[in-house]
Design an enzyme around this catalytic site. Structure first.
Site, PDB file in Angstrom:
ATOM      1  N   HIS A 164     -17.178   1.149   2.024  1.00  0.00           N
ATOM      2  CA  HIS A 164     -16.410   1.084   0.777  1.00  0.00           C
ATOM      3  C   HIS A 164     -17.346   1.061  -0.429  1.00  0.00           C
ATOM      4  O   HIS A 164     -18.526   0.717  -0.295  1.00  0.00           O
ATOM      5  CB  HIS A 164     -15.576  -0.210   0.751  1.00  0.00           C
ATOM      6  CG  HIS A 164     -14.436  -0.246   1.710  1.00  0.00           C
ATOM      7  ND1 HIS A 164     -14.295  -1.224   2.670  1.00  0.00           N
ATOM      8  CD2 HIS A 164     -13.357   0.563   1.844  1.00  0.00           C
ATOM      9  CE1 HIS A 164     -13.179  -1.004   3.352  1.00  0.00           C
ATOM     10  NE2 HIS A 164     -12.600   0.065   2.880  1.00  0.00           N
ATOM     11  N   CYS A 251     -14.419  -8.847   1.184  1.00  0.00           N
ATOM     12  CA  CYS A 251     -13.199  -8.432   1.882  1.00  0.00           C
ATOM     13  C   CYS A 251     -12.457  -9.582   2.540  1.00  0.00           C
ATOM     14  O   CYS A 251     -11.319  -9.415   2.946  1.00  0.00           O
ATOM     15  CB  CYS A 251     -13.483  -7.327   2.887  1.00  0.00           C
ATOM     16  SG  CYS A 251     -14.950  -7.510   3.821  1.00  0.00           S
TER      17      CYS A 251
HETATM   18  C1  CIR Z   1     -12.397  -1.809   8.683  1.00  0.00           C
HETATM   19  O1  CIR Z   1     -13.107  -0.918   9.172  1.00  0.00           O
HETATM   20  O2  CIR Z   1     -11.402  -1.554   8.030  1.00  0.00           O
HETATM   21  C2  CIR Z   1     -12.795  -3.247   8.911  1.00  0.00           C
HETATM   22  N1  CIR Z   1     -13.398  -3.395  10.193  1.00  0.00           N
HETATM   23  C3  CIR Z   1     -13.734  -3.715   7.844  1.00  0.00           C
HETATM   24  C4  CIR Z   1     -13.123  -3.749   6.479  1.00  0.00           C
HETATM   25  C5  CIR Z   1     -14.054  -4.289   5.456  1.00  0.00           C
HETATM   26  N2  CIR Z   1     -13.408  -4.397   4.211  1.00  0.00           N
HETATM   27  C6  CIR Z   1     -14.042  -4.400   3.034  1.00  0.00           C
HETATM   28  O3  CIR Z   1     -15.246  -4.215   2.979  1.00  0.00           O
HETATM   29  N3  CIR Z   1     -13.288  -4.539   1.950  1.00  0.00           N
END
Ligand code: CIR
Length: 256
Positions: A164, A251
């Site tokens: 992201h 996150c």
């Molecule tokens: C994903 O791949 O969606 C999750 N394993 C990790 C999300 C991380 N989110 C973020 O950095 N905002």
């Protein structure tokens, strides 16, 4: 100043979530302890927490940041770019109703993950990524404009090693951004003072300013020292098990 945050501990099947990190399977018990320490740090920053129940139908649901973008008066529900995460949105709507009466929603064909959104004062950067497409980014820009915010789309496809936008950039407050090399020197960020993240410590770029503190991932001493040298108080948190699932500090909470 933030007053509140919403958090959700990892479920027992956390290790079944999405990841490209290649760092091995996370230890769920350790992840739970790291999550508890993260929550305690948010409380130390003065936040009152809403703790949601673990959601085993969605192993990535501890990463609550991705399912909503919050401004002072409006909650924008996202449309996560990973199909396995779409169902997470409905379970954040109810808890947000307690705090928001105005909602907007990113609609298909738009997709958007909150991790691609970096609020920097009255301006928002919106990453266009594998998860957030241009249609989703433009919908968000419209909703933000209604709330009086400006925004810039930032294409992150060419920046290696990040999921992201906020995997590589953090707003520290005081018109200051921390940036990994993939973003450092890009014209979009020229109106901010910028702090370059040492390339050996790229993961540390996902820091979070919360009131009087900056939360930083533990184990990145160059970054932590440079943040402290700017006069910030840091709280270092062990994030190893979340890093294994491509997650970072931002996150794990929705802050508002
Ligand atoms: C994903 O791949 O969606 C999750 N394993 C990790 C999300 C991380 N989110 C973020 O950095 N905002």
């Amino acid at each position: 100043m933030f007053k509140r945050a919403i958090v959700r501990p990892p479920a027992a099947n956390f290790a079944d979530g999405l990841t490209k990190a290649g760092l091995g399977r996370p230890d769920v018990e350790l992840a739970l302890r790291q999550h508890a320490a993260y929550c305690a740090a948010l409380e130390r920053c003065g936040l009152s927490l809403t703790r949601l129940e673990p959601e085993p139908r969605h192993p990535d649901s501890t990463f609550v940041e991705d399912v909503a973008v919050l401004t002072e008066h409006c909650a924008i529900l996202t449309h996560p770019g990973a199909p396995s995460r779409e169902g997470e949105v409905s379970s954040i709507r109810e808890p947000l109703r307690q705090f928001y009466s105005k909602f907007r929603t990113i609609e298909a064909p738009g997709t958007l993950d909150g991790g691609d959104i970096c609020e920097a004062g009255a301006h928002f950067y919106i990453g266009v990524s594998e998860r957030t497409n241009e249609a989703g980014a433009r919908q968000l820009a419209g909703f933000l404009a209604e709330e009086g915010f400006t925004s810039t789309l930032v294409d992150i496809h060419g920046v290696p090693g990040i999921l992201h936008l906020k995997s590589g950039i953090a707003y520290l407050g005081d018109d200051r951004l921390a940036l990994i090399d993939g973003f450092f020197g890009r014209p979009e960020f020229s109106c901010y003072e910028t702090l370059r993240v040492d390339p050996r410590e790229n993961y540390a770029a996902n820091a979070v300013r919360v009131n009087d503190f900056v939360l930083v991932a533990a184990g990145f001493p160059v970054f932590e020292a440079s943040v402290r040298s700017l006069g910030y108080r840091t709280l270092a948190l062990d994030m190893s098990e979340f890093q294994k699932m491509d997650g970072g500090l931002s996150c794990l909470s929705l802050r508002f």
